[in-house]
Structures are given as C-alpha cells and as structure tokens.
Design a protein around this motif. Structure first.
Motif, PDB file in Angstrom:
ATOM      1  N   UNK A  59     -19.833 109.447 180.038  1.00 56.04           N
ATOM      2  CA  UNK A  59     -20.339 108.063 179.504  1.00 56.04           C
ATOM      3  C   UNK A  59     -21.146 108.330 177.812  1.00 56.04           C
ATOM      4  N   UNK A  60     -21.888 109.035 178.585  1.00 55.50           N
ATOM      5  CA  UNK A  60     -23.846 109.813 177.960  1.00 55.50           C
ATOM      6  C   UNK A  60     -22.260 109.916 176.451  1.00 55.50           C
ATOM      7  N   UNK A  61     -21.528 110.980 176.895  1.00 54.65           N
ATOM      8  CA  UNK A  61     -21.131 111.707 176.056  1.00 54.65           C
ATOM      9  C   UNK A  61     -19.378 110.461 174.529  1.00 54.65           C
ATOM     10  N   UNK A  62     -19.523 109.763 174.939  1.00 52.53           N
ATOM     11  CA  UNK A  62     -18.676 109.279 175.206  1.00 52.53           C
ATOM     12  C   UNK A  62     -19.060 108.262 173.947  1.00 52.53           C
ATOM     13  N   UNK A  63     -20.000 107.569 174.382  1.00 54.01           N
ATOM     14  CA  UNK A  63     -20.905 107.020 173.392  1.00 54.01           C
ATOM     15  C   UNK A  63     -21.901 107.618 172.655  1.00 54.01           C
ATOM     16  N   UNK A  64     -22.307 109.262 172.617  1.00 50.62           N
ATOM     17  CA  UNK A  64     -22.775 109.696 171.392  1.00 50.62           C
ATOM     18  C   UNK A  64     -24.228 109.691 171.245  1.00 50.62           C
ATOM     19  N   UNK A  65     -25.028 109.278 172.745  1.00 54.21           N
ATOM     20  CA  UNK A  65     -26.445 108.563 172.560  1.00 54.21           C
ATOM     21  C   UNK A  65     -27.420 110.525 172.074  1.00 54.21           C
ATOM     22  N   UNK A  66     -27.917 109.351 171.867  1.00 52.45           N
ATOM     23  CA  UNK A  66     -29.116 110.773 172.012  1.00 52.45           C
ATOM     24  C   UNK A  66     -29.348 112.014 172.726  1.00 52.45           C
ATOM     25  N   UNK A  67     -29.925 111.258 173.643  1.00 53.01           N
ATOM     26  CA  UNK A  67     -30.419 112.341 174.709  1.00 53.01           C
ATOM     27  C   UNK A  67     -29.399 111.317 176.005  1.00 53.01           C
ATOM     28  N   UNK A  68     -29.986 112.322 176.642  1.00 53.49           N
ATOM     29  CA  UNK A  68     -29.764 112.225 178.556  1.00 53.49           C
ATOM     30  C   UNK A  68     -31.118 112.451 179.259  1.00 53.49           C
ATOM     31  N   UNK A  69     -31.388 111.885 180.055  1.00 51.65           N
ATOM     32  CA  UNK A  69     -32.687 111.500 180.209  1.00 51.65           C
ATOM     33  C   UNK A  69     -32.321 111.732 182.130  1.00 51.65           C
ATOM     34  N   UNK A  70     -33.223 112.905 182.362  1.00 52.21           N
ATOM     35  CA  UNK A  70     -32.728 112.485 184.277  1.00 52.21           C
ATOM     36  C   UNK A  70     -34.288 112.253 184.808  1.00 52.21           C
ATOM     37  N   UNK A  71     -34.046 111.647 185.851  1.00 57.31           N
ATOM     38  CA  UNK A  71     -35.939 110.877 185.723  1.00 57.31           C
ATOM     39  C   UNK A  71     -36.241 111.587 186.875  1.00 57.31           C
TER      40      UNK A  71
END
Length: 926
Positions: free
Chosen positions: A187-199
């Motif tokens: 989903x993060x790739x589909x949205x083309x988000x700027x970054x993924x954060x695993x908190x």
C-alpha cells in the motif's frame, strides 16, 4: 508470470467439466498422455485434436478447482501438515500438490545466516560479533534542536506511512497475498509515499528464561517457521529429521539467537518480492521501543552471565590446580614452609577473585558496553533484512520532515493500553512551558488498543501553533490470530490480552501534510488482511463521502473567535472561514465543492443560563477609554488632507468599533439568534446549496431509524439529513429546557434556501434533506448513509459525547468503553461500522475502535476566564472534515482533515494555493 492464453478448443461444450471429472478418476496420475488420449477418445474423431500443449494452457483451472484450491489454502494458511491433502487428493501426483502449496506460501528471499557454536543458550550474539561492534557509534538523541532529517520530495506536500508494533514472530497468515504486513508495504508503494516509518516493536520473540508451563502457553502464538539454515551444521541434520518425522520422544531446540535470526528471515520475506526486489521502493526508517529494549537488555544480561561464568570457572580451575599442587607438595614433603605459604596466599587471592565474579558485581560501564554492542548487532541484522532501511534511534525521536517536526514517542507500557495519547496530552502542558512541543506527535506502544487523536495549543514565538498527536494502532492481524488459536483461554501475555480485547482495532497509519493542512488516515486491519492482487497496485481503492463539521459557535460569547479577512478588510466567524476558503477555491472558479454532508454540532448561541455578564473579555474597553480613542482619531483625521490617510483613520475607527462590540458580547438570546443567522448561517448558504446538490447528484441515500426497522419512510425526530443543525445545552438551560433551537435554525435555513435562484429544490425535498435531529430536549440523530453500490455506514450525531473524561488529556478516554457497554442503542447499527460526531468538549479528538469511530470537533471560541478558573488547558478552535470510504472500511481509511485556528489565521492573512486533490482525495461523484 502471466497465465498462458487458452486455445479456443477449451470452448468445446462440457470439455472443461469432463477433464475435471477425469482428473478425479485418477487419469492425471497415469500421466498427461493418458489423460489427453482419453479426452480425444471422448470428444474428437481426430485423435490428435486435443494435445498436451492445450492441456497445460488450462491445467491450473481444471486441476485446482475452486473447492480444491480453497481446501489447500486453508492448510497452507494454518501451516498444517499436508498428509490429509495427499489422502484427500489421492488422484493428484504429490509433486503437483507440493508445487502449488509452495507457490501459495511464497518463496523466501532471505539471506541465510549460519549459526556458530559461540552463542550459547540465552545469548544473542557471538564473541566475534561483539568484537566487531565493540565500539559502535554513540546512540544519538534526536530532539527539537537536532531532529533526524527525513528527506521528502516536496516540503509543503508530503506523506508518511507509519507501521507501529508489527510484532514479527507472531503467528501469521502464510497465504502471501493475504499477509497484512506485506500488504502494508504494498500500500505504501501504491501511494508513492515519501517514506515508511516502523515505530518500534519489530520483533515478537520470547526472550524470557523458561520458568514453567507459561513458556509453552506463550509459544502457541509463535509464528516462527522451522529454518534449518540458522542452525549449526552439527545439529542441523538431526533437527531436520525431528521436524520431518515428529517422533513422540524427541523435540527440536532453538536458541534465542536462532529464533531472532529466523525472525530476520521473516522481515526479509515480507519486504521483498519473489524476484528479490523490494516491495516498497523508498526509504524505510525504523526505531526501537519497549520490545527491542527488553530483547537487548536480556541478551546483554545473558552475555555478561556467560562471560562471568567463564571467567569464574577459569579462576576456579587455576585455584584448584594450585590447591592440588599444595596438597602434593605437603604429601611429598618436598617444599619449604615459605613455598607452601606463598601457595596458600595465591590460593586465597584466587578464591577472593572467584567470589567477586558474580553478576551483581559487574561494573555498570561493562553492562553499558555490551548493551551498546548488542544493539548495534541487532540494528545491522535489521538493516540487512529490510531493504533501503535506516535506523532512527531507541526511545523517543524527533524527525524533521519537510518544514515540520514529527516526534515518535515510545510508551514505557507493555500491557494493552488505550491511554497512551492521554498520557502524552497531560504532559503537553509542561512541554509547552518548556517550548518543547513538535508539530506532530506519534505515540507508539507495543499494545495500543486503538488509534486516537488530540490537539494541543502551543506558541511559536508570538504566533499561534498546534501540536497534533496520534496514538498509533498496532500492526498485527487480529482476525487471523483469533482464528488461529481460538482454544486459548488464559491471557498469559500482553499480546493475548490485546487480541482478546473487544475494542482492539489494529492497523496502520498514513500521515499527510498538504500546504498547511494535516491529513490523517488510520487504516483498519481489515483493509490489509484480505487478498490483494497485483492489479490493485495501480488503481483507486475507494471513493469518499466527505462530511464537513463544526459546532459550539456560541454567538454572543465574548471569547468567540473571528478571523481577520485580508480580502474584505472585515473579520468573519471562524466557522465561516472554512466555508469562505471552499467557496473561493472552488465555487468562484466554477468548480463544485467536493462535500456531501454538513453537520453543525450545536451550541450556536451562548445563551444566558449563568452570569455571562461577569465573564468580561480582557480587551474590552470601558466607555471612557473608547471615547478617548475616538476623540483622538477624530483629531488626527481633522489634521489630514490626503483622502487615503483619512480612509485609513476611518478603517481604524470602524475596526475598533466592531471589535469592541464583539468583546462586549451579547447576553440577550434574541439578539444572539439574529447574530448567528446573519453572520454565520446566511454567509454559508452557498456552501449548503453545493452540499445539497452534491448529495442529490451522487444519490446519497439516508435512512432513518423507522425506515430501517419498518421499511416505511416514517418521519422520526431523530432522522438525519444532508444538512444537520442540532441543538445544544446552552439555549436549553437558558429556557428551562423548553426550546431545542436546532428547529429554529432549520426553518430559517430552509427559508433562505427556498429563496435561492440557483438551487431549485422544493420545500418537501428541503424538509427531508435539512434536519434538526432531537429526541425531546436531548439532541441526537441516527441514520444509515450510502451511495448506490456502496457500503451503508451508520452515523450518530449528538452534541454531548456519551461519556465525559480526560479534562486536560484524551477527551475520548471514557467514550470507547461506554459505547462498547451500551451496544446498539439506536437498534440500526448492529453488524455495521458507524461514525459518531459530537461537540461540547471544545477540543479536537477522535478514537477508532472496533466497528465504531468517534470524532469530536473543536469549538468556535477561545479559552476564557471560565476555563482558566476551572483549570482547563486552552481549548481548540476550528472545523473538521471527515472522509468515509464509499465501499466500506475494507476499501479505504477514514480521513480526518482539521482546519485549525492557527491555519485559518495565517491563511486569511495571505492566502496560498492548496493541492485540493490531495486534501479531498477521490470524492464520490467528482
């Protein structure tokens, strides 16, 4: 790989059905040639018409029929032995079954890491690894003065995808396309988000020493697969044989290191495609929280215990050698007294050194050294397993994302908790005094029960600012875990307590910042734990119904917020400000406003049910001072000859006059009503027209209680509409609970709309679409809303929430439990997801719980002497837009879009362009 195109021979009537039948008879076990021969014998005169190539083109459909595939999937999902499948599908060759099962599971692309003998039981690392990381770089503490930089493509328009507490190592769905963590990255790739954060809480590994049956109980939720590659070569063959045969008198053994390395293989698997390429092509940032701290400290303790034992044994061995030497010398009589005494001294010194070598005597500096080294090893393993990853920090960390500061807060609580946000909000006051509040706070914890939202006011120098705070959901597949082990009764660990909490709502979180507007999207786990085919990567998941909400406008109140409008030179009520932005950004440019529903959450008039005349505004001037100012301005004007200078004086005079009227307020209810109608209701008539047109155009269907229960559209006073004006408690208290003022606003607005030259709706239509829901003197509205072909959402509107709590913390703290205890009071929400919108508290807040989500809007006032006297924190002011996915929660997140006091104040000083397509993403009908 794409499926082969079928030859038209497959269109032969009954061909496919007959081949399925022949396979069931065992022809495939005889060989494809025999099957092809039999097909030609039955269907075709030319015995070479149907060939092997034709069969292979459609083999998957005839071998793996829907029922067969469903059964195999079930076995794969539960990670069960396939022997019953071999027996059930005895007509299929075993290798065909194995090949399909392997394809469903997905091929692991992890890098194998062989275990060496050097790490004993309880130890995580080897001596070589400790040596390699003996001088790790110091752990940097990133605070507001040195935030961790996260680069984005556009400082004014960026998106982050946040995954909190995935607990990799728990039991998981082995059907790869239904794996929730993997689908989060897709989903993060589909949205083309700027970054993924695993908190934080990346791993779920039982690091505790076995102390009884609870270790066995906890292991029932373990999802670590058997991976011989992480075992030492000397033990690997034996372990494989045990795992293969499952003998009644033998078990396999896996050390802590092997279990953690196994989990690293899991991280590699969920973050990579089968080809080996990363699923998410951008940067992934991860931080350490409670769980990682526990693993590191436990491993450091085990490492030091091993070293301590080893050193003590070496000293003990040396002492025992000397003792033996002494005894021998004495027995043989070959030594002098001085020699024997010297040996006795050495033995005594060694015994003293041996007694010193216990865990409690280890120097704290050495403990720190091993904690740092083991942390560095763990970080290196994760960076190797997770592509394009970078470590943030352990504990809370502030990041610089574009022009905004985003702080990730690590909760010290490991048990299921719904009050992580509450704790943060309550310390927010002190942090604001220290000027240490970020722009956005994300509160992470291993076992957050749900996602929640609140807003703190702060001062950026002399300017207003806000800190938005979100309690992050936990990214585990609740539904799968409940199904995987339904027989478990005892809640022996925090995870077991969490997944059985009736309000637990896991998921992920997407955060956007769009030209000054925060857009927050808590995504439920039901969005991820369904089958996501590759085709979903490139298409929109769901369109949205957008609901505009405001409330607690308090006409006549001395502390009502007015926004200076640079365009007109006058001030407008804050509840009108959002309407003006939308009208200027859309209507004035010939574009429709993408909104479908409006909710006013009551208390539009201040009323006079207590001594409001005693709550004087701090900037209100006595008459003498106001007169002195007017005299001065008149005198200044008489000395001027330039018309522009005189206009300036007039504007100052007019502004001062209107401002003092606002500061002095209005205590008479009649005048308050007129003020609300003329300054708030009438200016927004164009917005209401747009909403009514949109709701009619998209076919917004709104069903009330009686219509749902009886099937007949009977009018119910609690019915909701496309435009809703509910009643509050201020007017009720002022009039001895005899007037529900929402009806007055409704009749007035309908009159204004009937006078519209562009709307063209009849009075009967407006009577149905414009509502003032109430239940006697209590303001509440219930209904179901949907558009054609869409999911039917429950909607509850009320002025006061069902329960009050929090004061200066999370105002939703008691509401979730209350709604769960109440059940379906409306009688129409059972089996549905529903939204409750409320006001009254004067604070932004939200909670996203199981099957229900609650949003409370800020007010149109600013904290006054009354709030100061009662010890409240400064309240929020502004409006909010809520977006709900047309197709339901499995097809999109809820979208929360607040337009706050600080934003509106800055925007109207000097308006700027806003990327409205990102704010109103995919509105239905547009």
């Amino acid at each position: 790989m794409s499926r082969p195109i079928k030859n038209k021979i497959w269109t032969t009537p009954n061909l496919q059905e007959k081949i399925i039948d022949l396979i069931s008879q065992g022809f495939l076990k005889k060989g494809v040639d025999e099957l092809v021969k039999e097909v030609n014998h039955i269907f075709f005169e030319d015995k070479t018409t149907f060939r092997k190539t034709h069969f292979f083109q459609g083999a998957d459909d005839v071998v793996w029929t829907k029922d067969r595939l469903a059964l195999l999937k079930k076995f794969v999902m539960l990670d069960a032995q396939l022997d019953p499948i071999y027996k059930e599908f005895s007509f299929l060759p075993k290798e065909i079954i194995d090949k399909k099962a392997k394809k469903l599971r997905g091929k692991s692309v992890k890098k194998k890491k062989h275990q060496d003998i050097g790490a004993g039981m309880g130890r995580l690392v080897t001596g070589e690894e400790v040596m390699k990381h003996s001088n790790p770089p110091a752990l940097t503490t990133h605070r507001l003065d040195n935030p961790f930089p996260i680069p984005v493509n556009n400082n004014e328009n960026f998106w982050l995808f946040v995954i909190n507490a995935p607990h990799l190592g728990l039991e998981y769905n082995r059907v790869l396309e239904e794996n929730s963590l993997r689908n989060m990255l897709r989903e993060a790739e589909r949205r083309h988000v700027d970054a993924v954060v695993i908190s934080g809480s990346l791993l779920w590994v039982d690091a505790k020493k076995s102390t009884g049956f609870l270790t066995t109980h906890r292991s029932l939720l373990s999802g670590l697969d058997f991976d011989p590659s992480v075992l030492p070569k000397a033990y690997r063959k034996k372990a494989v044989e045990i795992r293969k045969t499952n003998p009644p008198d033998m078990v396999c053994f896996a050390k802590l290191r092997e279990r953690v390395l196994n989990a690293m293989g899991g991280w590699s698997k969920v973050t990579h495609q089968k080809s080996g390429q990363p699923i998410y092509s951008g940067k992934i940032y991860f931080s350490f929280g409670y769980q990682e701290e526990e693993i590191i400290n436990s491993a450091a303790h085990a490492e030091i215990l091993y070293i301590t034992t080893k050193m003590r044994n070496e000293v003990m061995r040396e002492r025992q050698l000397l003792e033996a030497l002494l005894v021998s010398k004495m027995a043989r009589g070959e030594s002098t007294r001085e020699e024997r005494d010297e040996l006795r001294v050495q033995i005594e010194e060694l015994l003293e050194e041996e007694k010193r070598m216990i865990q409690s005597n280890v120097d704290p500096n050495d403990r720190k050294r091993f904690v740092d080294s083991i942390r560095a090893v763990l970080i290196s393993w994760l960076k190797e397993a997770i592509p394009n990853s970078e470590f943030l920090s352990q504990g809370s960390v502030v990041c610089q994302v574009g022009k905004k500061t985003v702080e990730i807060i690590q909760s010290p609580e490991n048990n299921p908790i719904s009050s992580s946000l509450d704790g943060y909000m309550k310390v927010g006051g002190q942090r604001s005094l220290e000027n240490k509040l970020p722009d956005m706070a994300l509160v992470a914890a291993p076992c957050n029960i749900d996602a929640r939202w609140g807003v703190l006011n702060k001062m950026d120098g002399v300017d207003r600012g806000e800190t938005h705070a979100w309690q992050l959901p936990v990214a585990i597949d609740r539904d799968y875990l409940r199904k995987a082990r339904p027989e478990m009764i005892r809640k022996a660990s925090p995870i077991e307590k969490l997944i059985r909490d009736t309000n637990f709502e896991p998921g992920a979180f997407c955060l956007g910042y769009v030209n000054g507007v925060w857009v927050s999207e808590p995504l439920p786990i039901s969005y991820f734990n369904v089958h996501r085919s590759k085709t979903m990567i490139s298409r929109t998941i769901s369109e949205y119904i957008y609901i505009i909400a405001d409330g607690d406008n308090h006409a006549g109140m001395r502390s009502k917020v007015w926004i200076p409008d640079g365009n007109s030179g006058f001030s407008i009520p804050i509840e009108v400000a959002l309407s003006e932005i939308l009208l200027r950004s859309f209507t004035a440019k010939g574009k429709p406003i993408p909104a479908h529903m409006y909710v006013n959450l009551a208390d539009d008039m201040q009323g006079h049910h207590f001594e409001t005349q005693q709550t004087i505004h701090h900037l209100a001037k006595p008459y003498s001072r106001a007169e002195a100012l007017v005299r001065k301005l008149f005198a200044d004007a008489e000395r001027l000859s330039n018309p522009e200078d005189i206009k300036k004086i007039l504007r100052m005079l007019g502004g001062e006059y209107l401002q003092q009227l606002r500061f002095r307020g209005e205590d008479w209810l009649t005048n308050q009503f007129e003020e609300f109608v003329e300054t708030s209701l009438r200016p927004r008539v164009p917005l209401f027209e747009e909403i009514l047109r949109n709701s009619e155009r998209v076919g917004l269907k709104i069903r009330g209680i009686e219509e749902v229960l009886s099937g007949v559209p009977i009018v119910d006073s609690r019915d909701i509409g496309a435009v809703n004006l509910i009643s509050g408690d201020h007017v009720g208290h002022t009039t001895n609970e005899e007037i529900a003022e929402g009806v007055l606003y409704r009749r007035t607005l309908i009159g204004l709309l009937l006078g519209s030259k562009t709307l063209g709706m009849s009075e009967d239509a407006l009577n149905k679409l414009v509502c003032a829901p109430n239940w006697g003197n209590f303001s509440v509205g219930y209904g179901l809303i949907s558009v054609p072909g869409g999911y039917e959402w429950g909607v509850a509107l009320r002025h006061k929430p069902t329960a009050s709590s929090g004061k200066n913390g999370d105002r939703m703290q008691a509401i979730v439990e209350n709604l769960a205890e109440r059940g379906d009071y409306s009688r129409i929400f059972s089996g549905k997801n529903f939204l409750q919108l409320s006001g009254h508290t004067h604070f932004y807040s939200a909670a996203f719980s199981r099957k229900k989500f609650m949003v409370s809007c800020a007010s149109s006032t600013e904290g006054d002497a009354f709030g100061d006297m009662l010890g409240f924190r400064k309240n929020n002011a502004g409006s909010v837009i809520v977006g709900i996915p047309v197709k339901g929660p499995e097809f999109g997140p809820i979208r929360i879009i607040p337009f706050t006091y600080a934003f509106l104040l800055e925007y109207f000083k000097n308006p700027w362009e806003i990327d409205w397509d990102s704010v109103f993403k995919d509105p239905v009908g547009f």
